[in-house]
Design an enzyme around this catalytic site. Structure first.
Site, PDB file in Angstrom:
ATOM      1  CG  ASP A 451      -2.248   0.614   1.008  1.00 47.13           C
ATOM      2  OD1 ASP A 451      -2.355   1.434   0.087  1.00 47.13           O
ATOM      3  OD2 ASP A 451      -3.190   0.311   1.768  1.00 47.13           O
ATOM      4  CG  MET A 452       2.620   4.988  -1.659  1.00 46.81           C
ATOM      5  SD  MET A 452       1.830   6.547  -2.055  1.00 46.81           S
ATOM      6  CE  MET A 452       3.158   7.406  -2.793  1.00 46.81           C
ATOM      7  CG  ASP A 513      -9.486   2.130  -0.429  1.00 44.90           C
ATOM      8  OD1 ASP A 513      -9.080   0.971  -0.650  1.00 44.90           O
ATOM      9  OD2 ASP A 513      -8.875   2.944   0.297  1.00 44.90           O
TER      10      ASP A 513
HETATM   11  C1  GLA Z   1      -5.774   1.790   2.221  1.00 49.52           C
HETATM   12  C2  GLA Z   1      -6.165   0.626   1.314  1.00 49.52           C
HETATM   13  C3  GLA Z   1      -7.234  -0.188   1.982  1.00 49.52           C
HETATM   14  C4  GLA Z   1      -6.741  -0.688   3.319  1.00 49.52           C
HETATM   15  C5  GLA Z   1      -6.297   0.489   4.168  1.00 49.52           C
HETATM   16  C6  GLA Z   1      -5.630   0.015   5.442  1.00 49.52           C
HETATM   17  O1  GLA Z   1      -6.799   2.707   2.309  1.00 49.52           O
HETATM   18  O2  GLA Z   1      -6.576   1.084   0.066  1.00 49.52           O
HETATM   19  O3  GLA Z   1      -7.609  -1.274   1.155  1.00 49.52           O
HETATM   20  O4  GLA Z   1      -5.685  -1.581   3.124  1.00 49.52           O
HETATM   21  O5  GLA Z   1      -5.389   1.332   3.497  1.00 49.52           O
HETATM   22  O6  GLA Z   1      -5.218   1.051   6.232  1.00 49.52           O
END
Ligand code: GLA
Length: 690
Positions: A451-452, A513
């Site tokens: 992730d980032m 998301d």
């Molecule tokens: C980001 C990702 C999510 C989840 C959160 C966790 O928003 O896109 O899918 O992994 O971080 O903090």
């Protein structure tokens, strides 16, 4: 292209393949036109391959240098041309692979002899694809530094014609929404992002097409950049609608000092031509990226169906809760359990813990290896979430190394989601990340979600974003090589770094998301124009949906996720028996259809941006199997019949749909009837040649 009489690299024509004698006719037309001009030889009257600044071309240049004489003037003359078999591998940057295809690469070297700057333009073509892959390499042959302030990877000049540009802006939870605009006289359009990664707000991809072009017809040219940093696709139209289109690193905030004998390489820009409209460009790029981009051994393999605990538990989980979720997942036919954020350091919320890549024993007493063993015992593989580029100020890592974050002296760095970014241009920081993450990945991990979660600010110097991106690629290179068996999935607050650069290292990306089925129709539709469905993480989530509160049927949620990399992201233990039965059925259906979803050609039949429904079709290479996925974005009572017309079938073959048989010709011309009269309506229609 040709070398002009003054050794300039001139461009003739880009489009459908012509005979040699026709190129000569274009050359003569150009020469005649210029011979009559009172001012004589003027670059502005020619199309060019890589225009420079300061002479008789007055449009925006493809590159910009600031030399030790204190000016920006430069002019490149051709000095050498070489053609070699194979593709080109730019050092430290993701790139198109040759695999078992036939490719050739031209290297055209140009030189500015006043400042001793050498620029090599690189063009790769394949027998199998209608694409040209372009990049540029700069070399300082002088004994003084040369500052490069702009270095586009490609430049394409097109004759006067009314054209539109299609581009893919967005935001968090609304990625790659498709927009189309007319390119007007004298207009300058910059489709760009300068927020750090390739970004939610603008994907590094655009199509320039004939004003009448649509999904199926007309001339369309795609420009896709293999890069995960700040990018720009810049279109400049003159008073006669002649276009100059350039793609590459975003010149905003870019500056790179080339010392004597140093070189600078630009990312690859893929230019794709089609006379079959947007769909033609899309299928060609989908095919190129499916087959010749990802270097992971997972690139063309069936990947596991996963369950991710994020929307099921958020930070609030125990070992027992996770194992119990894994057990129900196993009964459903799911193969991989992914532990998302919250397992490390003091990470009980998003204010703390990032950077401390060791397990939180009070939450997970058996440790990562112990938990992974428990999940394996249930019969699932184990995967884990990481965000290696980041640090919370409230973390052991930050307390030990406050100077490791991106910052400028005498200023407080800007927090976003309570976190700061590690300075990946520093080797010791990269080494820490590789070491601490390797330790975790060695503990029974077979999948990683990388992730980032914030944009980049507080840039310490111009050009930093390019250096950071190279540092990031170095870490990815080392970790993916050290753990070749691990399936990596990219993520950046959803689909904020969904680009071909990522797909080189990681075969799939978390698309968004926003897990609402209806919203996803648009997000996946826009994404699919350039990226294949095999690269899109797509999960079934709970209702009311956590992002927008919409209620959709369990079946529709499954059907929308089905063509992507299928998975689940909800508490299966809260599902009804009926829902679990649907989940099991859909898991089986996915396994039956996965080959055509992920290796077949994709045709978009109805756009959720233009209609109330989405219809997407997948056709296997041998045309023997085709699947149409129809889902309603919004229903209306007593709606008229929708005729969904599949494409790419064999006209004379007979296809079976359920109990009935139809000719390919009938299906493609009369269509499949769908009535959009009920909310949550979705259908997966499978056609198999008899
Ligand atoms: C980001 C990702 C999510 C989840 C959160 C966790 O928003 O896109 O899918 O992994 O971080 O903090």
């Amino acid at each position: 292209m040709t070398v002009g009489e003054h050794n300039d690299l001139l461009h003739y024509y880009y489009g459908k393949k012509l005979a040699d004698r026709e190129y000569k006719a274009i050359a003569m037309k150009d020469e005649n036109q210029c011979a009559f001009l009172p001012e004589g030889y003027t670059l502005e009257n020619y199309r060019q391959e890589y225009p420079s600044y300061g002479y008789s071309d007055l449009k925006s240049p493809a590159y910009d240098v600031f030399n030790s004489d204190g000016n920006n003037i430069s002019m490149l003359k051709v000095t050498d041309i070489k053609i070699k078999d194979g593709v080109y591998n730019p050092c430290g940057l993701p790139h198109i692979l040759q695999k078992d295809n036939t490719a050739q690469t031209s290297y055209i070297t140009l030189c500015d002899e006043v400042i001793n700057l050498e620029v090599t333009l690189i063009y790769t073509v394949f027998d199998e694809y209608d694409v040209i892959i372009r990049s540029a390499e700069f070399k300082n042959l002088s004994d003084k530094p040369i500052r490069i302030d702009r270095a586009y990877s490609s430049c394409l000049e097109l004759y006067t014609e009314k054209r539109d540009v299609i581009y893919f802006p967005g935001s968090w939870a609304r990625e790659r929404y498709m927009e189309r605009a007319e390119i007007r006289h004298g207009e300058k359009i910059d489709i760009s992002n300068a927020r750090g990664g390739s970004g939610h707000n603008m994907n590094p991809f655009a199509i320039v097409c004939n004003e009448n072009a649509n999904e199926n017809y007309g001339e369309a040219i795609g420009f896709s950049l293999i890069y995960s940093g700040n990018h720009s696709t810049y279109i400049e139209s003159d008073a006669d609608l002649n276009l100059r289109i350039m793609q590459g690193i975003n010149p905003q905030d870019f500056s790179y000092t080339l010392n004597p004998n140093e070189n600078l390489e630009t990312p690859q820009s893929v230019i794709c031509y089609s006379l079959n409209g947007i769909g033609g460009v899309s299928r060609e790029l989908n095919r190129l990226y499916r087959n010749n981009l990802c270097r992971s051994k997972w690139a063309n393999k069936d990947r596991p169906i996963l369950i991710n605990n994020w929307e099921a538990t958020y930070f609030d989980f125990t070992e027992d809760k996770l194992v119990s979720l894994a057990k129900t997942a196993k009964e459903t036919g799911i193969e991989l359990f992914v532990l998302d954020d919250g397992w490390f350091g003091s990470r009980n919320d998003d204010f703390q813990g990032l950077g401390d890549w060791f397990v939180n024993k009070s939450k997970l007493p058996s440790g990562i290896d112990g938990l992974s063993q428990k999940i394996n015992d249930v019969g699932l593989k184990f995967g884990i979430w990481i965000e290696p580029e980041m640090v919370n100020p409230n973390s052991d890592l930050f307390r030990a190394h406050p100077d490791w974050v991106i910052h400028v002296p005498n200023r407080q760095p800007t927090l976003s989601r309570n976190q700061l970014i590690l300075d990946l241009t520093r080797k010791e920081v990269r080494d820490y990340i590789v070491k601490s993450i390797s330790n975790i990945l060695s503990q029974g991990v077979s999948y990683v979600k990388w992730d980032m979660n914030r944009p980049m600010t507080d840039m310490p110097r111009p050009g930093y974003n390019y250096e950071y991106t190279l540092g990031y690629y170095d870490i990815l290179d080392r970790l993916t090589k050290a753990f070749p068996h691990i399936l990596f999935e990219g993520c950046a607050s959803g689909g904020g770094r969904f680009d071909p650069g990522m797909l080189y290292y990681m075969p799939q990306t978390w698309t968004s998301d926003d897990s609402d089925a209806a919203e996803r129709l648009r997000i996946q539709y826009g994404t699919s124009i350039v990226y294949p469905y095999s690269s899109m993480g797509a999960h079934v989530s709970a209702v009311p949906n956590h992002q927008i509160g919409r209620i959709t049927s369990f079946e529709m949620r499954c059907d929308v996720a089905l063509p992507g990399q299928f998975g689940f992201e909800l508490d299966l233990n809260k599902c009804t028996d009926h829902e679990l039965e649907i989940a099991k059925k859909k898991v089986r259906e996915y396994r039956e259809l996965q080959e055509v979803f992920h290796k077949g050609d994709c045709y978009r039949l109805k756009s959720p941006f233009e209609t109330d429904l989405s219809a997407v079709e997948f056709v296997s290479e041998d045309k023997k199997t085709a699947v149409v996925c129809i889902s309603s974005y919004k229903a209306t009572a007593y709606s008229p019949d929708e005729f969904i017309k599949p494409q790419g079938l064999c006209e004379n073959a007979t296809y079976r749909i359920g109990e009935n048989s139809y000719d390919g010709k009938y299906l493609m011309n009369y269509g499949i009837v769908f009535r959009n009269d009920r909310e949550n309506k979705s259908e997966i229609i499978v056609m198999r040649a008899e």
